[in-house]
Scaffold this motif. Structure first.
Motif, PDB file in Angstrom:
ATOM      1  N   ASP A 275       0.806  -1.227   0.000  1.00 58.06           N
ATOM      2  CA  ASP A 275       0.000   0.000   0.000  1.00 58.06           C
ATOM      3  C   ASP A 275       0.838   1.276   0.000  1.00 58.06           C
ATOM      4  O   ASP A 275       0.617   2.178   0.804  1.00 58.06           O
ATOM      5  N   ASN A 276       1.802   1.365  -0.905  1.00 58.31           N
ATOM      6  CA  ASN A 276       2.596   2.587  -1.086  1.00 58.31           C
ATOM      7  C   ASN A 276       2.206   3.209  -2.421  1.00 58.31           C
ATOM      8  O   ASN A 276       2.287   2.552  -3.469  1.00 58.31           O
ATOM      9  N   PHE A 277       1.797   4.480  -2.387  1.00 58.46           N
ATOM     10  CA  PHE A 277       1.311   5.148  -3.588  1.00 58.46           C
ATOM     11  C   PHE A 277       2.018   6.488  -3.775  1.00 58.46           C
ATOM     12  O   PHE A 277       2.238   7.215  -2.810  1.00 58.46           O
ATOM     13  N   LEU A 278       2.353   6.802  -5.038  1.00 59.20           N
ATOM     14  CA  LEU A 278       2.921   8.090  -5.392  1.00 59.20           C
ATOM     15  C   LEU A 278       1.904   8.829  -6.251  1.00 59.20           C
ATOM     16  O   LEU A 278       1.512   8.348  -7.317  1.00 59.20           O
ATOM     17  N   VAL A 279       1.468   9.984  -5.780  1.00 58.63           N
ATOM     18  CA  VAL A 279       0.478  10.791  -6.490  1.00 58.63           C
ATOM     19  C   VAL A 279       1.212  11.932  -7.180  1.00 58.63           C
ATOM     20  O   VAL A 279       2.004  12.645  -6.553  1.00 58.63           O
ATOM     21  N   ILE A 280       0.949  12.111  -8.470  1.00 61.82           N
ATOM     22  CA  ILE A 280       1.554  13.189  -9.249  1.00 61.82           C
ATOM     23  C   ILE A 280       0.439  14.108  -9.722  1.00 61.82           C
ATOM     24  O   ILE A 280      -0.563  13.642 -10.278  1.00 61.82           O
ATOM     25  N   GLY A 281       0.614  15.398  -9.481  1.00 64.86           N
ATOM     26  CA  GLY A 281      -0.393  16.366  -9.899  1.00 64.86           C
ATOM     27  C   GLY A 281       0.214  17.517 -10.671  1.00 64.86           C
ATOM     28  O   GLY A 281       1.338  17.941 -10.383  1.00 64.86           O
ATOM     29  N   GLU A 282      -0.532  18.007 -11.660  1.00 67.02           N
ATOM     30  CA  GLU A 282      -0.134  19.217 -12.378  1.00 67.02           C
ATOM     31  C   GLU A 282      -0.795  20.414 -11.702  1.00 67.02           C
ATOM     32  O   GLU A 282      -2.000  20.408 -11.457  1.00 67.02           O
ATOM     33  N   VAL A 283       0.003  21.427 -11.405  1.00 65.73           N
ATOM     34  CA  VAL A 283      -0.502  22.622 -10.742  1.00 65.73           C
ATOM     35  C   VAL A 283      -1.230  23.478 -11.778  1.00 65.73           C
ATOM     36  O   VAL A 283      -0.636  23.938 -12.752  1.00 65.73           O
ATOM     37  N   VAL A 284      -2.536  23.693 -11.549  1.00 63.16           N
ATOM     38  CA  VAL A 284      -3.359  24.452 -12.500  1.00 63.16           C
ATOM     39  C   VAL A 284      -3.800  25.800 -11.929  1.00 63.16           C
ATOM     40  O   VAL A 284      -4.407  26.607 -12.629  1.00 63.16           O
ATOM     41  N   GLY A 285      -3.495  26.056 -10.672  1.00 62.85           N
ATOM     42  CA  GLY A 285      -3.818  27.329 -10.036  1.00 62.85           C
ATOM     43  C   GLY A 285      -2.998  27.486  -8.772  1.00 62.85           C
ATOM     44  O   GLY A 285      -2.716  26.499  -8.090  1.00 62.85           O
ATOM     45  N   ILE A 286      -2.592  28.710  -8.471  1.00 62.11           N
ATOM     46  CA  ILE A 286      -1.764  28.969  -7.291  1.00 62.11           C
ATOM     47  C   ILE A 286      -2.330  30.159  -6.519  1.00 62.11           C
ATOM     48  O   ILE A 286      -2.566  31.225  -7.092  1.00 62.11           O
ATOM     49  N   HIS A 287      -2.529  29.972  -5.222  1.00 61.73           N
ATOM     50  CA  HIS A 287      -2.935  31.043  -4.315  1.00 61.73           C
ATOM     51  C   HIS A 287      -1.710  31.445  -3.494  1.00 61.73           C
ATOM     52  O   HIS A 287      -1.033  30.573  -2.940  1.00 61.73           O
ATOM     53  N   LEU A 288      -1.425  32.736  -3.417  1.00 58.10           N
ATOM     54  CA  LEU A 288      -0.360  33.258  -2.562  1.00 58.10           C
ATOM     55  C   LEU A 288      -0.984  34.261  -1.604  1.00 58.10           C
ATOM     56  O   LEU A 288      -1.694  35.174  -2.038  1.00 58.10           O
ATOM     57  N   ARG A 289      -0.720  34.090  -0.330  1.00 59.49           N
ATOM     58  CA  ARG A 289      -1.227  35.064   0.649  1.00 59.49           C
ATOM     59  C   ARG A 289      -0.484  36.389   0.446  1.00 59.49           C
ATOM     60  O   ARG A 289       0.745  36.411   0.348  1.00 59.49           O
ATOM     61  N   ASP A 290      -1.221  37.487   0.351  1.00 60.57           N
ATOM     62  CA  ASP A 290      -0.629  38.789   0.026  1.00 60.57           C
ATOM     63  C   ASP A 290       0.493  39.191   0.976  1.00 60.57           C
ATOM     64  O   ASP A 290       1.488  39.775   0.552  1.00 60.57           O
TER      65      ASP A 290
END
Length: 194
Positions: free
Chosen positions: A140-155
């Motif tokens: 039960d070892n899993f590697l999740v890969i995601g493409e970043v489609v939006g980024i929030h930055l705290r001001d």
């Protein structure tokens, strides 16, 4: 000392995760058929620039992986030092129908590009679309890969056009039950950069 992991280390605690440190913590938020989920993962990192991609590994088939398989999206929330205790609370083994945001008293906001929650006060949040879930060796070892489609930055984390980690002091995972806070930052140019 030398040891082969297959033979065991003979120490009171496994040194492996204490060797690969410090590690950033990906506070992974998902929405699934039974509700919202928030859980910290210290096997997390950026993997590519263009398109931007991140990875995190789950030891065990947890709600995060189950929800990502069902929806194809997740958000990665960066953990500031003051979020230590709420982050820890979200690591509790709770039933899938329990909302970890509510359990830990973490304010929730909606993502913009994906149907998923995020930590409202996180210094930064990466909205991710699933690229792949790889099954790794072991149980039960899993590697999740995601493409970043939006980024929030705290001001308040922006200084002169740069995302400034000294404004929020990132929390990092060390080994065992140890954590660290980034309090010192310095700049070093690569050879040939001038």
């Amino acid at each position: 000392m030398f040891y082969r992991p297959a033979d065991g280390h003979g120490l009171p605690h496994n040194p492996f995760n204490a060797i690969v440190t410090p590690r950033p913590i990906g506070w992974i938020a998902t929405r699934g058929p039974q509700g919202d989920n928030l859980a910290p993962y210290s096997f997390f990192n950026a993997a590519a620039y263009s398109p931007p991609q991140v990875t995190f590994a789950s030891t065990g088939l947890k709600d995060s992986v189950t929800n990502i398989r069902a929806t194809g999206v997740f958000s990665v929330n960066i953990v500031a030092a003051e979020m230590l205790h709420p982050m820890s609370e979200t690591s509790a083994a709770l039933p899938p129908e329990i909302d970890e945001f509510a359990h830990a008293g973490v304010d929730k906001a909606e993502c913009r590009e994906i149907p998923c929650p995020r930590v409202a006060e996180a210094p930064a949040t990466l909205e991710c679309a699933l690229v792949d879930i790889l099954t790794l060796r072991g149980r039960d070892n899993f590697l999740v890969i995601g493409e970043v489609v939006g980024i929030h930055l705290r001001d308040d984390c922006l200084t002169e056009g740069r995302f400034d980690v000294t404004r929020f002091r990132p929390l990092a995972r060390m080994g065992y039950r140890d954590y660290s806070v980034v309090t010192e930052v310095f700049e070093l140019r690569r050879p040939g950069e001038g």
